[in-house]
Motif scaffolding. Structure first.
Motif, short mmCIF file in Angstrom:
data_model
loop_
_atom_site.label_atom_id
_atom_site.label_comp_id
_atom_site.label_asym_id
_atom_site.label_seq_id
_atom_site.Cartn_x
_atom_site.Cartn_y
_atom_site.Cartn_z
N LEU A 68 0.86 -1.18 0.00
CA LEU A 68 0.00 0.00 0.00
C LEU A 68 0.90 1.23 0.00
O LEU A 68 2.04 1.17 0.46
CB LEU A 68 -0.89 0.01 1.24
N MET B 36 -9.34 2.18 6.80
CA MET B 36 -8.26 2.72 5.99
C MET B 36 -7.32 1.60 5.55
O MET B 36 -6.79 1.62 4.45
CB MET B 36 -7.50 3.79 6.77
N GLU B 39 -8.52 0.27 2.65
CA GLU B 39 -8.67 1.35 1.66
C GLU B 39 -10.16 1.62 1.40
O GLU B 39 -10.57 1.83 0.26
CB GLU B 39 -7.93 1.01 0.37
N GLU B 40 -10.95 1.58 2.47
CA GLU B 40 -12.38 1.83 2.34
C GLU B 40 -12.83 2.91 3.32
O GLU B 40 -13.89 2.80 3.93
CB GLU B 40 -13.16 0.54 2.59
N TRP B 41 -11.99 3.96 3.47
CA TRP B 41 -12.34 4.99 4.44
C TRP B 41 -13.60 5.74 4.03
O TRP B 41 -14.30 6.31 4.85
CB TRP B 41 -11.20 5.98 4.62
N ASN B 88 -14.39 1.52 -2.72
CA ASN B 88 -15.08 2.78 -2.46
C ASN B 88 -16.26 3.04 -3.39
O ASN B 88 -17.09 3.89 -3.10
CB ASN B 88 -14.09 3.94 -2.54
N ARG B 157 -5.40 -8.55 4.46
CA ARG B 157 -4.93 -7.44 3.61
C ARG B 157 -3.59 -7.75 2.97
O ARG B 157 -3.38 -7.46 1.79
CB ARG B 157 -4.80 -6.16 4.47
#
Lengths: 182, 289
Positions: A68, B36, B39-41, B88, B157
């Protein structure tokens, strides 16, 4: 025969015994990674079968480790996530274990992920192109690490580097492209 | 001045709102770090909009905002997992659906307009025992589940093939986070306001991801920024007689900007004060000697 929408590799037959480090070698596009994926339940088996020993547990290190842009984790955090926190890391990794992984070079991160897979207590470790981004000294270290795995548990690894496989594996199998695709 | 400020803050009238907000200020940033990580904040904003719309519908039907909001957010979070909608884009659609529904409900009910405004501003000072109980349940659930969930989500993740290769039910921990986030945003939106709740999920986690030296520090820094920002905003909003939601958002953004600027200031100072580098070649290409 295995693949995704259609077969891309096979037919091939082989077994991997506990304590063996087996290499899969072949040119680009011959479906080496698909073989690992089929064993790891990520690709479809069109013909034949993959028989796993009862209760077999797998660690699977992909060709491109997940990176990331911002990763507030240390090497130890990654080891813990992989269930490898109790495994003593080699000095080259111990030195970088306490820093953030987004500060590591591609080679350092690759070695960390490979070590995390090997450090877990899984019965079979699948490694896809573990030498990606590794410089010659680190590659030599990986050969040492894999040599130490012989006799302990099973490792199946894919690489297009024949010399590396010959040095690291107890047996090397050659994968040829699926004949039906021609 | 200090006396009047202290008297306001410790007024028994504000005890329930203060504790409700404090619990949320500690829990929402922790949920934000996990969102976060995935990566879905944007999840927080999507769920907040759904929660606000369903809270308004619930209020129109006579149910407390926290109950109506929780129902809508939980349905949204559960549907997202059931449909396998990761990323997202799913939350983008939630924002649009929630926004449209919220404004339409507000426009077509007798008290909808004022309640819709309260939902956006944040009505922390009107938090009732039902809101405190909801925040307490959320805190207890989070304390029980997050240590287990954090490890599972980190592994999912960074080693995404692991669950599939070992036939592990990964959907359970993804659904668990989706539902916890939905519940958190529902309770947060009903008390702190739509943007206040989103800011508590997003800003502390964003800052912690940039500053923390490791994962445990990430969780600690996120919770610390959330609680610290909340305490400052609580005092400021009371003392200046301002709506709580916007004050909380402003405080969190200012705190984040100030903390994030510190390393850059040091870097500029270092460059200015340090020895001037000697001119040297940055690239030499030569085809013959």
């Amino acid at each position: 025969m295995a693949g995704y929408g259609r077969p891309v590799v096979g037919p091939l037959s082989f077994t991997v015994d506990s304590g063996e480090v087996v290499g899969l070698w072949g040119a680009n596009g011959t479906g080496k990674s698909t073989v690992l994926n089929a064993i790891g339940r990520g690709a479809r088996v069109f013909g034949g079968f993959v028989r796993r020993a009862s209760g077999l547990t797998l660690a699977y290190q992909e060709q491109h480790p997940v990176r990331l842009p911002v990763m507030p984790l240390t090497g130890r955090d990654i080891m813990r996530a992989a269930g490898a926190e109790h495994c003593e890391a080699p000095p080259a990794l111990a030195a970088i274990s306490d820093g953030r992984i987004d500060a590591l070079s591609g080679g350092q991160y690759q070695l960390l992920c490979v070590w995390a897979a090997l450090g877990s207590a899984m019965d079979l470790v699948l490694l896809d192109e573990p030498t990606n981004n590794l410089d010659p000294p680190t590659e030599a270290l990986l050969i040492e690490i894999l040599a130490a795995e012989r006799g302990r548990r099973a490792v199946l690894l894919v690489s297009h580097e024949r010399r590396f496989l010959d040095a690291a594996c107890s047996r090397v199998l050659t994968v040829k492209a699926w004949q039906g695709s021609k | 001045m200090m006396e009047s400020m202290t008297a306001l803050v410790f007024d028994p009238l504000f005890r329930v709102p203060f504790i409700t907000g404090l619990l949320l200020a500690a829990v929402l940033p922790l949920l934000g770090t996990l969102l976060m990580l995935r990566e879905e904040w944007l999840a927080a904003l999507g769920l907040a909009h759904l929660a606000a719309a369903s809270a308004l519908l619930g209020l129109a039907a006579g149910a407390p905002a926290v109950i109506g909001g929780a129902a809508g957010a939980l349905v949204g979070g559960g549907a997202k997992t059931a449909l396998g909608a990761r990323g997202n884009a799913a939350y983008g659609f939630m924002i649009l659906v929630g926004w449209a529904a919220m404004l339409l409900v507000a426009a077509n009910t007798a008290i909808g307009d004022s309640l819709g405004r309260a939902m956006i501003d944040g009505q922390l000072y009107f938090a009732a025992p039902v809101d405190l109980n909801a925040a307490l349940i959320l805190t207890i659930l989070s304390a029980a589940l997050l240590p287990w969930l954090s490890g599972k989500l980190l592994r999912a993740r960074f080693f995404p093939r692991f669950e599939q290769a070992n036939k592990l039910p990964a959907w359970r921990w993804h659904l668990c986070l989706d539902l916890l986030a939905a519940a958190g945003m529902a309770v947060g939106t009903a008390t702190l306001g739509l943007m206040g709740a989103f800011a508590l999920v997003f800003v502390p986690a964003w800052l912690a991801f940039r500053l923390a030296p490791g994962w445990r520090w990430t969780l600690f820094i996120a919770a610390l920024v959330g609680v610290g920002g909340y305490l400052i905003a609580f005092i400021l909003a009371l003392f200046l007689d301002q709506p709580f939601g916007p004050v909380l958002v402003a405080v969190l953004v200012i705190v984040a900007a100030a903390i994030a600027a510190v390393p850059r200031l040091f870097a500029v100072q270092h460059r200015t004060v340090g020895p001037r580098p000697q001119p040297s070649s940055v690239l030499t290409a030569r085809d013959r000697v």
